[in-house]
Design a protein around this motif. Structure first.
Motif, PDB file in Angstrom:
ATOM      1  N   VAL A 134       1.443  -1.347   0.028  1.00  0.00           N
ATOM      2  CA  VAL A 134      -0.013  -0.190   0.063  1.00  0.00           C
ATOM      3  C   VAL A 134       1.109   1.158  -0.209  1.00  0.00           C
ATOM      4  CG1 VAL A 134      -1.332   1.135   1.490  1.00  0.00           C
ATOM      5  CG2 VAL A 134      -2.073  -1.290   1.516  1.00  0.00           C
ATOM      6  N   LEU A 191      -3.245   6.976  -0.486  1.00  0.00           N
ATOM      7  CA  LEU A 191      -4.272   6.579   0.422  1.00  0.00           C
ATOM      8  C   LEU A 191      -5.246   5.780  -0.401  1.00  0.00           C
ATOM      9  CD1 LEU A 191      -4.502  10.438   1.336  1.00  0.00           C
ATOM     10  CD2 LEU A 191      -3.538   8.600   2.529  1.00  0.00           C
ATOM     11  N   ASP A 233      -4.907   3.494  -2.409  1.00  0.00           N
ATOM     12  CA  ASP A 233      -4.618   2.122  -2.127  1.00  0.00           C
ATOM     13  C   ASP A 233      -5.239   1.905  -1.053  1.00  0.00           C
ATOM     14  OD1 ASP A 233      -3.432   1.688  -4.523  1.00  0.00           O
ATOM     15  OD2 ASP A 233      -1.064   1.753  -3.569  1.00  0.00           O
ATOM     16  N   ALA A 234      -4.650   2.465  -0.002  1.00  0.00           N
ATOM     17  CA  ALA A 234      -5.557   1.958   1.013  1.00  0.00           C
ATOM     18  C   ALA A 234      -7.144   1.932   1.355  1.00  0.00           C
ATOM     19  CB  ALA A 234      -4.477   3.075   2.461  1.00  0.00           C
ATOM     20  N   MET A 270      -8.096  -0.985   0.203  1.00  0.00           N
ATOM     21  CA  MET A 270      -7.785  -2.673   0.896  1.00  0.00           C
ATOM     22  C   MET A 270      -8.933  -2.229   2.627  1.00  0.00           C
ATOM     23  SD  MET A 270      -5.457  -4.267   0.830  1.00  0.00           S
ATOM     24  CE  MET A 270      -4.972  -4.579   2.227  1.00  0.00           C
ATOM     25  N   LEU A 271      -9.371  -0.963   3.045  1.00  0.00           N
ATOM     26  CA  LEU A 271      -9.829  -0.672   4.318  1.00  0.00           C
ATOM     27  C   LEU A 271     -11.678  -0.816   3.508  1.00  0.00           C
ATOM     28  CD1 LEU A 271      -8.349   2.615   5.562  1.00  0.00           C
ATOM     29  CD2 LEU A 271      -9.038   0.004   6.410  1.00  0.00           C
ATOM     30  N   TRP A 328     -11.109  -5.539   3.914  1.00  0.00           N
ATOM     31  CA  TRP A 328      -9.981  -5.422   5.192  1.00  0.00           C
ATOM     32  C   TRP A 328     -10.375  -6.872   5.835  1.00  0.00           C
ATOM     33  CZ3 TRP A 328      -6.185  -2.595   6.464  1.00  0.00           C
ATOM     34  CH2 TRP A 328      -5.591  -2.766   7.495  1.00  0.00           C
ATOM     35  N   ALA A 363      -9.351   4.079  11.058  1.00  0.00           N
ATOM     36  CA  ALA A 363      -7.747   4.670  10.137  1.00  0.00           C
ATOM     37  C   ALA A 363      -9.284   4.882   8.527  1.00  0.00           C
ATOM     38  CB  ALA A 363      -7.591   3.387  10.114  1.00  0.00           C
ATOM     39  N   CYS A 384      -8.622   8.255   7.032  1.00  0.00           N
ATOM     40  CA  CYS A 384      -8.537   7.908   5.774  1.00  0.00           C
ATOM     41  C   CYS A 384      -9.032   9.287   4.603  1.00  0.00           C
ATOM     42  CB  CYS A 384      -8.165   6.422   4.641  1.00  0.00           C
ATOM     43  SG  CYS A 384      -8.102   6.446   2.895  1.00  0.00           S
ATOM     44  N   ARG A 413      -1.043   6.926   8.283  1.00  0.00           N
ATOM     45  CA  ARG A 413      -0.480   5.713   8.108  1.00  0.00           C
ATOM     46  C   ARG A 413      -0.567   5.195   9.739  1.00  0.00           C
ATOM     47  NH1 ARG A 413       4.704   3.567   8.738  1.00  0.00           N
ATOM     48  NH2 ARG A 413       5.597   2.052   7.759  1.00  0.00           N
ATOM     49  N   PHE A 444      -3.265   3.365  10.211  1.00  0.00           N
ATOM     50  CA  PHE A 444      -3.939   2.645   9.231  1.00  0.00           C
ATOM     51  C   PHE A 444      -2.528   1.405   9.707  1.00  0.00           C
ATOM     52  CE2 PHE A 444      -2.199   0.190   5.094  1.00  0.00           C
ATOM     53  CZ  PHE A 444      -3.567  -0.250   4.697  1.00  0.00           C
TER      54      PHE A 444
END
Length: 86
Positions: free
Chosen positions: A23, A26, A28-29, A32-33, A37, A48, A52, A66, A69
């Motif tokens: 990751v 932002l 990408d994160a 994922m979240l 997740w 998180a 974000c 981060r 995260f």
């Protein structure tokens, strides 16, 4: 800031998946979240997700996100490592 804002990359190992995920941004994160997740009901996960959104809108720095995260990853039992770029 925006979704493409980068931070120190994080390598994640999700249970049941043979491939590590890295990751870097932002966006990408956020993906994922919201999509990958394993659990979305933990306190750190909620923090998180909010961080974000705050980072994407420029209210906090990407590195502050981060930290949130990484706490969410720990809460979810996801192994997370800092990726060192050469």
């Amino acid at each position: 800031m925006g979704r493409n804002s980068a931070f120190t990359p994080v390598g994640l190992t999700l249970r049941g998946q043979p491939v590590h995920r890295i990751v870097r941004t932002l966006g990408d994160a956020a993906y994922m979240l919201l999509k990958d997740w394993p659990s979305d009901d933990g306190e750190e996960n909620v923090t998180a997700v909010k961080a974000c959104v705050d980072a994407i809108s420029g209210q906090i720095a990407p590195e502050q996100f981060r930290d949130a995260f990484l706490r969410a990853a720990d809460e979810a039992g996801i192994a997370a490592l800092t990726v060192v770029q050469r």
